[in-house]
Design an enzyme around this catalytic site. Structure first.
Site, mmCIF file in Angstrom:
data_model
loop_
_atom_site.group_PDB
_atom_site.id
_atom_site.type_symbol
_atom_site.label_atom_id
_atom_site.label_comp_id
_atom_site.label_asym_id
_atom_site.label_seq_id
_atom_site.Cartn_x
_atom_site.Cartn_y
_atom_site.Cartn_z
ATOM 1 C CE LYS A 73 43.130 40.521 19.759
ATOM 2 N NZ LYS A 73 43.873 40.875 21.320
ATOM 3 C CD GLU A 80 32.255 29.426 27.300
ATOM 4 O OE1 GLU A 80 32.144 29.300 28.248
ATOM 5 O OE2 GLU A 80 31.640 27.959 26.596
ATOM 6 C CB CYS A 134 36.517 31.844 34.039
ATOM 7 S SG CYS A 134 36.506 30.019 33.075
ATOM 8 C CD GLU A 151 36.168 36.540 36.498
ATOM 9 O OE1 GLU A 151 35.832 37.607 35.515
ATOM 10 O OE2 GLU A 151 36.365 36.101 36.422
#
Ligand code: NAD
Length: 490
Positions: free
Chosen positions: A173, A248, A282, A382
């Site tokens: 997905k 992750e 990331c 972040e």
């Protein structure tokens, strides 16, 4: 406008509910295609197709699996440019990076092609010598893969290549912001000759199609790559069916510069860490920890280079930084930078949304914020944008304390020629990946993953392969002795 359907059982399939979602070009801020809006019904069909294909795939010989993965690598190589163009248009990442990723991608499949033969179990010597005890690495079955919007095909492959090598089937997905290249990729899987239904793609919204996939009882493991708030929902949903996950997630990685480092390399290393991919990665080295004796020089060098970065159309070869993928990200980055300046950070490059003129797309200028304190929100959250926060330190102990004082633990960089210090620091840093005198290096052969709020589980390398297997321990009594007392553990 182009319209993309689901890929189920190796066919293009219209969404059961008949609905579609727009997908935008971040350069023009205009929709350029439509993707199917998947619902539970579509997910059920895809999981059925995958489960059907798995029944045969798990019995396929390692050589047969290896040959198909190798053939897929060849097919990817033939379509690398097409994949790169599609990703670049859909998410705005610069073509030079996407081309590099797609030209390199065949090797990721070739590595895992070879790994098909490396799933040996072991024979375990027991005190009960008449028992033959051995282990097998069985596949899970249908694996659900949910990648983020950035680098959708590469990050899907982190999970898909080892999952297939280990004998699993998959339903993917992709992000609603970056589905088209994953759909093209699924066609390439079919072109390579994999069994129909082994790899399926359902597009649509996370809380709808993604949630249905994670909750599906026939999906036996979920690999999620994305942000922390979503990860919490995915992990909670998976827990309902006691489903293992790999998470992750994001980071706030420290790139630590000591005075003995080579300043030329440092500048490029810092730039690679935060401005490559416009900071939408990331592993972004978003915190520059600079020793106080060289901090001014490093800030000046990085700021000067940041001001010359070519910001523009990601499909042009000369462009170094493209737009951000979504307007919400651009606005969030802008708000956070303004807030940081409001509490004392000093913008030595960029910082001002207006500096790029009146552009339709979701651009943000490469920004360096000096005089950041590690307690400021800009140093803790972040951002997923081209913003570097500079924090000064006076000695190694302080550098370590600042680097580890983060809710995240994905990556870290160390710049020094002092070998002892490099290894000492690498040992102490709370991060899944540590680079010394380099940054943003990745390989299919080396395990990748985070600690703390950056997630758990490892992708890539041998550990990444074993994540897609579950160990079975088999006990065989070889003696002819009749079984004795039934009320004791034997
Ligand atoms: P996101 O969390 O918004 O979405 C990730 C995926 O989850 C998308 O496919 C989305 O459709 C899906 N999703 C959303 N809600 C869901 C739900 N309730 N159930 C199931 N699926 C759902 O993340 P994003 O904005 O696409 O990506 C950016 C984030 O990804 C950043 O935090 C970045 O650091 C992280 N990331 C991590 C890695 C890594 O390997 N550690 C790599 C790249 C990106």
């Amino acid at each position: 406008m182009e319209r993309f359907l689901h890929r189920i059982g190796s066919e293009d399939v219209a969404p059961a509910a008949g609905e579609f979602l727009p997908t935008f070009n971040p350069v023009t801020a205009q929709p350029w295609a439509e993707i199917a809006r998947g619902t539970k019904e579509d997910v059920d069909r895809a999981v059925d197709a995958a489960a059907g294909a798995f029944a045969g795939w798990r019995k396929t010989s390692p050589s047969a699996r290896a040959e198909l993965l190798w053939r897929l690598a060849d097919v990817i190589a033939q379509h690398a440019e097409e994949l790169a163009q599609l990703e670049s248009r859909d998410i705005g990442k610069v073509i030079r990076e996407m081309r590099g990723q797609m030209v390199g991608l065949p090797r990721w499949y070739r590595y895992f092609s070879a790994q098909c033969h490396n799933l040996e179990g072991s024979v375990i010597p027991l005190d009960k010598t008449s028992i033959l005890n051995y282990t097998r690495h069985d596949p899970y079955g249908v694996v659900g893969i949910i990648p983020p919007f950035n680098s959708p095909v590469l990050l899907t492959s982190f999970a898909l290549a080892p999952a297939l090598a280990a004998g699993n089937a998959a339903v993917i997905k992709p992000s609603e912001h970056a589905s088209t290249a994953v759909l093209l990729f699924a066609r390439l899987v079919d072109e390579a000759g994999f069994p129909p239904g082994l790899v399926n793609v359902i597009t649509g919204l996370g809380p709808e199609a993604g949630d249905a996939l994670v909750g599906h009882p026939e999906v036996r493991k979920v690999v999620f790559t994305g942000g922390l708030p979503t990860a919490r929902k995915v992990a909670a949903r998976a827990a309902e069916s006691v489903k293992p996950t790999i998470l992750e997630l994001g980071g706030k990685s420290a790139n630590i510069v000591f005075p003995d480092a080579d300043l030329g390399s440092v500048t490029n290393g810092i730039m690679a860490g935060i401005f490559a991919a416009g900071g939408q990665t990331c592993i972004a080295g978003s915190r520059l920890l600079a020793h106080e004796t060289i901090a001014d020089r490093v800030v000046e060098a990085v700021s000067e280079r940041a001001k010359t970065i070519v910001v523009g159309d990601p499909l042009l070869d000369e462009t170094e930084v493209g737009p951000l993928a979504q307007p919400e990200i651009r606005d969030r980055v802008n708000d956070r930078v303004r807030a940081a300046v409001g509490v004392g950070a000093v913008a030595t490059a960029g910082g001002d949304l207006g500096a790029l003129g009146d552009r339709a797309g979701w651009f943000f200028p490469p920004t360096v914020l000096d005089r950041v304190d590690n307690d400021m929100p800009i140093a803790r959250d972040e951002l997923f944008g081209p913003v570097l926060s500079v924090i000064r330190f006076s000695d190694e102990e302080e550098a370590l304390a600042i680097a580890n004082d983060s809710p995240f633990g994905l990556a870290a960089g160390i710049w020094t020629h002092n070998l002892n210090r490099a290894h000492r620091m690498a040992d102490e840093l709370e991060a899944g990946v540590v680079w010394v005198n380099t940054y943003r290096s990745l390989s299919y052969a080396s395990p990748f993953g985070g600690r703390k709020l950056s997630g758990y589980g490892r992708e890539l390398g041998r550990e990444g392969l074993l994540e897609f297997t579950q160990t079975k321990s088999i006990w065989v009594e070889t003696s002819e002795e009749p079984m004795g007392d039934p009320f004791v553990l034997r």
